[in-house]
Design a protein around this motif. Structure first.
Motif, PDB file in Angstrom:
ATOM      1  N   ILE A   1     -53.890 -13.741  32.350  1.00 35.66           N
ATOM      2  CA  ILE A   1     -55.305 -13.510  32.023  1.00 35.66           C
ATOM      3  C   ILE A   1     -55.521 -14.164  30.682  1.00 35.66           C
ATOM      4  O   ILE A   1     -54.886 -13.794  29.692  1.00 35.66           O
ATOM      5  N   ARG A   2     -56.405 -15.149  30.609  1.00 34.14           N
ATOM      6  CA  ARG A   2     -56.606 -15.869  29.361  1.00 34.14           C
ATOM      7  C   ARG A   2     -57.756 -15.290  28.548  1.00 34.14           C
ATOM      8  O   ARG A   2     -58.759 -14.905  29.085  1.00 34.14           O
ATOM      9  N   ILE A   3     -57.561 -15.291  27.242  1.00 33.57           N
ATOM     10  CA  ILE A   3     -58.617 -14.968  26.296  1.00 33.57           C
ATOM     11  C   ILE A   3     -58.889 -16.279  25.568  1.00 33.57           C
ATOM     12  O   ILE A   3     -58.020 -16.791  24.862  1.00 33.57           O
TER      13      ILE A   3
ATOM     14  N   GLU B   1     -50.433 -25.523  34.285  1.00 29.97           N
ATOM     15  CA  GLU B   1     -50.201 -24.808  35.545  1.00 29.97           C
ATOM     16  C   GLU B   1     -49.765 -23.370  35.284  1.00 29.97           C
ATOM     17  O   GLU B   1     -50.148 -22.462  36.019  1.00 29.97           O
ATOM     18  N   LEU B   2     -49.002 -23.153  34.244  1.00 27.45           N
ATOM     19  CA  LEU B   2     -48.625 -21.790  33.870  1.00 27.45           C
ATOM     20  C   LEU B   2     -49.863 -20.985  33.503  1.00 27.45           C
ATOM     21  O   LEU B   2     -50.035 -19.837  33.937  1.00 27.45           O
TER      22      LEU B   2
ATOM     23  N   ILE C   1     -54.909 -17.334  23.999  1.00 27.13           N
ATOM     24  CA  ILE C   1     -53.912 -16.292  24.222  1.00 27.13           C
ATOM     25  C   ILE C   1     -53.942 -15.928  25.694  1.00 27.13           C
ATOM     26  O   ILE C   1     -55.005 -15.652  26.251  1.00 27.13           O
ATOM     27  N   GLY C   2     -52.797 -15.944  26.317  1.00 26.03           N
ATOM     28  CA  GLY C   2     -52.675 -15.519  27.709  1.00 26.03           C
ATOM     29  C   GLY C   2     -51.954 -14.194  27.757  1.00 26.03           C
ATOM     30  O   GLY C   2     -50.838 -14.071  27.273  1.00 26.03           O
TER      31      GLY C   2
ATOM     32  N   ASP D   1     -47.396 -11.774  24.683  1.00 26.18           N
ATOM     33  CA  ASP D   1     -48.564 -12.619  24.935  1.00 26.18           C
ATOM     34  C   ASP D   1     -48.150 -14.089  24.865  1.00 26.18           C
ATOM     35  O   ASP D   1     -47.283 -14.470  24.078  1.00 26.18           O
ATOM     36  N   LEU D   2     -48.795 -14.900  25.694  1.00 23.66           N
ATOM     37  CA  LEU D   2     -48.519 -16.325  25.719  1.00 23.66           C
ATOM     38  C   LEU D   2     -49.509 -17.059  24.831  1.00 23.66           C
ATOM     39  O   LEU D   2     -50.701 -16.752  24.842  1.00 23.66           O
TER      40      LEU D   2
END
Length: 164
Positions: A156-158, A148-149, A73-74, A6-7
């Motif tokens: 998919i962002r939370i 941009e990322l 969190i992405g 996760d990002l």
């Protein structure tokens, strides 16, 4: 809630000169609201560990607790095989110096509109570090800036995760 790969998109704090400079630069590039732009991206590994490229140190492991306050969190939809390739690629980039020249190149682009592609070296700043590793797993993203990322299709962002 967090899964390996996760990002972690960090919003930073207002009135922090470095965070504010990054936010203003991203605002000039993409015209999004100043307060919503991200200043950093890291990758969650496990426990309190993230992998990241941060100024004034080499790329590699960091502590998620460094990012108290609000971050997003992405999640990226990827196969188990892609996730392994992604995480291995991050480890392959351990101990690279921070890419200050890449940051200056972005500043020149923002201020002048000059759009020649930056030629990467064996150095990384945060979004390039993550983007390079994702490409090794077959996932293509726009990695010029953390913002941009975050806006790339595979992400998919939370929203609005608060730690602190």
């Amino acid at each position: 809630m967090l899964e390996p790969g996760d990002l972690i998109f960090v919003r930073g704090t207002l009135l922090n000169p470095i965070d504010d400079a990054i936010k203003e630069g991203e605002h000039l590039l993409d015209k999004t609201a100043f307060k919503s732009n991200y200043v950093h991206v890291a990758v969650y590994i496990c426990g309190n560990t993230v992998m990241e490229a941060r100024g004034f140190r080499k790329s590699g492991p960091g502590n998620i607790d460094d990012y108290t306050g609000q971050y997003d969190i992405g999640h990226i939809a990827m196969t188990d095989e892609q996730c392994v390739k992604f995480l291995v690629a991050l480890h392959d980039e351990d101990n690279l110096p921070y890419d200050w020249l890449g940051i200056w190149w972005l500043i020149v682009m923002m201020l002048t509109g000059y759009d020649r592609k930056y030629r990467e070296r064996r150095r990384r700043y945060c979004s390039k570090y993550v983007g390079w590793a994702l490409r090794q797993a077959g996932i293509v993203v726009n990695d010029n800036t953390p913002e941009e990322l975050a806006e790339s299709k595979p992400v998919i962002r939370i929203e609005n995760i608060t730690r602190g």
